[in-house]
Design a protein around this motif. Sequence first.
Motif, PDB file in Angstrom:
ATOM      1  N   ALA A   1      -9.122  -6.282  63.142  1.00 49.98           N
ATOM      2  CA  ALA A   1      -9.582  -5.710  61.870  1.00 49.98           C
ATOM      3  C   ALA A   1     -10.882  -4.964  62.112  1.00 49.98           C
ATOM      4  N   ALA A   2     -11.061  -3.864  61.376  1.00 49.81           N
ATOM      5  CA  ALA A   2     -12.305  -3.102  61.401  1.00 49.81           C
ATOM      6  C   ALA A   2     -13.048  -3.383  60.111  1.00 49.81           C
ATOM      7  N   VAL A   3     -14.337  -3.746  60.224  1.00 48.76           N
ATOM      8  CA  VAL A   3     -15.117  -4.168  59.064  1.00 48.76           C
ATOM      9  C   VAL A   3     -16.406  -3.363  59.005  1.00 48.76           C
ATOM     10  N   THR A   4     -16.741  -2.888  57.832  1.00 53.82           N
ATOM     11  CA  THR A   4     -18.042  -2.292  57.591  1.00 53.82           C
ATOM     12  C   THR A   4     -18.625  -2.923  56.351  1.00 53.82           C
ATOM     13  N   HIS A   5     -19.928  -2.983  56.313  1.00 57.32           N
ATOM     14  CA  HIS A   5     -20.589  -3.661  55.200  1.00 57.32           C
ATOM     15  C   HIS A   5     -21.831  -2.883  54.831  1.00 57.32           C
ATOM     16  N   GLY A   6     -21.994  -2.600  53.572  1.00 61.35           N
ATOM     17  CA  GLY A   6     -23.169  -1.884  53.096  1.00 61.35           C
ATOM     18  C   GLY A   6     -23.675  -2.494  51.814  1.00 61.35           C
ATOM     19  N   LYS A   7     -24.925  -2.173  51.502  1.00 58.05           N
ATOM     20  CA  LYS A   7     -25.550  -2.716  50.302  1.00 58.05           C
ATOM     21  C   LYS A   7     -26.084  -1.570  49.466  1.00 58.05           C
ATOM     22  N   LEU A   8     -25.651  -1.496  48.230  1.00 54.05           N
ATOM     23  CA  LEU A   8     -26.052  -0.430  47.320  1.00 54.05           C
ATOM     24  C   LEU A   8     -27.045  -0.986  46.311  1.00 54.05           C
ATOM     25  N   THR A   9     -28.229  -0.357  46.206  1.00 52.51           N
ATOM     26  CA  THR A   9     -29.252  -0.790  45.273  1.00 52.51           C
ATOM     27  C   THR A   9     -29.563   0.355  44.306  1.00 52.51           C
ATOM     28  N   VAL A  10     -29.460   0.090  43.028  1.00 49.73           N
ATOM     29  CA  VAL A  10     -29.780   1.068  41.981  1.00 49.73           C
ATOM     30  C   VAL A  10     -31.041   0.596  41.273  1.00 49.73           C
ATOM     31  N   ARG A  11     -32.051   1.467  41.214  1.00 49.36           N
ATOM     32  CA  ARG A  11     -33.325   1.129  40.593  1.00 49.36           C
ATOM     33  C   ARG A  11     -33.603   2.079  39.449  1.00 49.36           C
ATOM     34  N   ILE A  12     -33.960   1.526  38.283  1.00 45.97           N
ATOM     35  CA  ILE A  12     -34.268   2.318  37.083  1.00 45.97           C
ATOM     36  C   ILE A  12     -35.649   1.914  36.601  1.00 45.97           C
ATOM     37  N   ASP A  13     -36.573   2.880  36.547  1.00 49.45           N
ATOM     38  CA  ASP A  13     -37.924   2.657  36.037  1.00 49.45           C
ATOM     39  C   ASP A  13     -38.082   3.380  34.706  1.00 49.45           C
ATOM     40  N   GLU A  14     -38.445   2.634  33.674  1.00 47.85           N
ATOM     41  CA  GLU A  14     -38.633   3.198  32.345  1.00 47.85           C
ATOM     42  C   GLU A  14     -40.127   3.225  32.011  1.00 47.85           C
ATOM     43  N   THR A  15     -40.628   4.409  31.561  1.00 45.61           N
ATOM     44  CA  THR A  15     -42.018   4.554  31.120  1.00 45.61           C
ATOM     45  C   THR A  15     -42.035   5.273  29.778  1.00 45.61           C
TER      46      THR A  15
ATOM     47  N   LEU B   1      -8.191 -19.992  52.525  1.00 45.89           N
ATOM     48  CA  LEU B   1      -9.497 -19.767  51.916  1.00 45.89           C
ATOM     49  C   LEU B   1      -9.589 -20.589  50.639  1.00 45.89           C
ATOM     50  N   ILE B   2     -10.522 -21.554  50.631  1.00 46.13           N
ATOM     51  CA  ILE B   2     -10.690 -22.463  49.487  1.00 46.13           C
ATOM     52  C   ILE B   2     -12.047 -22.233  48.879  1.00 46.13           C
ATOM     53  N   VAL B   3     -12.076 -21.930  47.579  1.00 43.42           N
ATOM     54  CA  VAL B   3     -13.321 -21.710  46.856  1.00 43.42           C
ATOM     55  C   VAL B   3     -13.570 -22.897  45.934  1.00 43.42           C
ATOM     56  N   LEU B   4     -14.690 -23.573  46.113  1.00 45.61           N
ATOM     57  CA  LEU B   4     -15.014 -24.753  45.307  1.00 45.61           C
ATOM     58  C   LEU B   4     -15.732 -24.333  44.027  1.00 45.61           C
TER      59      LEU B   4
ATOM     60  N   LEU C   1     -14.806 -12.314  53.949  1.00 47.16           N
ATOM     61  CA  LEU C   1     -13.690 -13.221  54.216  1.00 47.16           C
ATOM     62  C   LEU C   1     -12.522 -12.977  53.267  1.00 47.16           C
ATOM     63  N   GLU C   2     -12.836 -12.754  51.987  1.00 46.26           N
ATOM     64  CA  GLU C   2     -11.766 -12.467  51.025  1.00 46.26           C
ATOM     65  C   GLU C   2     -11.028 -11.185  51.395  1.00 46.26           C
ATOM     66  N   ALA C   3     -11.776 -10.166  51.834  1.00 47.22           N
ATOM     67  CA  ALA C   3     -11.140  -8.908  52.223  1.00 47.22           C
ATOM     68  C   ALA C   3     -10.274  -9.094  53.462  1.00 47.22           C
ATOM     69  N   LEU C   4     -10.765  -9.875  54.441  1.00 49.66           N
ATOM     70  CA  LEU C   4      -9.953 -10.151  55.635  1.00 49.66           C
ATOM     71  C   LEU C   4      -8.693 -10.916  55.275  1.00 49.66           C
ATOM     72  N   LYS C   5      -8.805 -11.840  54.310  1.00 49.08           N
ATOM     73  CA  LYS C   5      -7.636 -12.598  53.884  1.00 49.08           C
ATOM     74  C   LYS C   5      -6.604 -11.681  53.244  1.00 49.08           C
ATOM     75  N   GLU C   6      -7.053 -10.772  52.379  1.00 50.71           N
ATOM     76  CA  GLU C   6      -6.126  -9.842  51.719  1.00 50.71           C
ATOM     77  C   GLU C   6      -5.505  -8.884  52.719  1.00 50.71           C
ATOM     78  N   ALA C   7      -6.251  -8.534  53.763  1.00 50.93           N
ATOM     79  CA  ALA C   7      -5.729  -7.616  54.778  1.00 50.93           C
ATOM     80  C   ALA C   7      -4.777  -8.304  55.746  1.00 50.93           C
TER      81      ALA C   7
END
Length: 361
Positions: A270-284, A358-361, A345-351
């Motif tokens: 399996a090929a896996v990539t992982h990224g993190k998206l951050t959205v910042r909103i400043d109100e003045t 996979l057990i989620v408590l 892990l969930e994505a690997l399971k679906e693929a």
Amino acid sequence: MVLALLLGLLIATPASADRIKDLGGFQGIRTNQLTGYGIVVGLPGTGDDNLEYTIQSMKAVASRFGLQLPSTVNPGLKNAAVVMITAELPPFAKPGQKLDITVASMGKAKSLRGGALIMTPLLGADNQIYAMAQGNLAVGGLGAEGKDGSTIVVNIPSAGRIPEGATVERAVATGFENSPTLTFNLARADFTTAQNVAGAINSRLGMGTAQATDAVSVAVRAPVGGDIRATLMSEIENLDVVSAEPSAKVIVNARTGTVVINSAVRVGTAAVTHGKLTVRIDETEKVSQPQPFSQGQTTKQQKSALAVDEEKHPMFLLQPGPKLSDVVKAVNAIGASPADLVAILEALKEAGALKAELIVL
């Protein structure tokens, strides 16, 4: 000496072997739960006060000694509390033996500290009396209250224990001495382990002595008689058995973020990539002033600043059939948090690449 050494090497126990007694227990040899309803007296004003069922209980206790309280009298009961008593009756417990009991308040009692439990019968599931309880409570918690209504509570003062506070009055029949067979039940169902247990018993006591009836139970033929069976069970319990490798599982605790992966887990290509998206909103807020003598009004204007930051991670390739250590290293290499690990892990399971449950408590 050489023959003895070779024989010792042949019968040497594998490093992963377990004792049979650590894999389960014999059927019928179990604890039994006991419960009782009683009264704790001698409390320093921290009892149930004037609860109706507490009053009824106190009148019932007084009637045991021939004292009949008038129906119109409701005694103040701040020094008494209605409680439930629980205990566990161990297997082969005989009359006269002692049990530890737990006592917990049922009503509004603030604390059971300093109280004494009045003699109370403890009943089993068949509604029969198996023990009698009585004694002074040991309470680990405490509470205090100020005149202004402020309170402080440490631990749980409304529950306590009485070490050896109950005496066994009746033994539970287990059928140990005269049952047709002895049945050993595994704590975790596994056909391979059940067959290994039966094989170890047959190797020691002779072929045909034990038979695995399903993934949990192993039936053992044994002569009738308590002394003979006790010796036989002692020998069986200390036999060593190689347990089967558990099925591949990934356990995820969604509340704490804990992820546990056992050694049987395998991952396909399996090929896996992982990224993190951050959205910042400043109100003045910006104040707009009108020109002098323009008859305009001062107004507030909102100013928003939007920024999007996306962390980029290269794609990595999981080779087929890596070990647990390889999976952990690959996930750590991309800096995945526990929550991100669950998503991967969930994505690997679906693929279809994760060869595990996979057990989620």
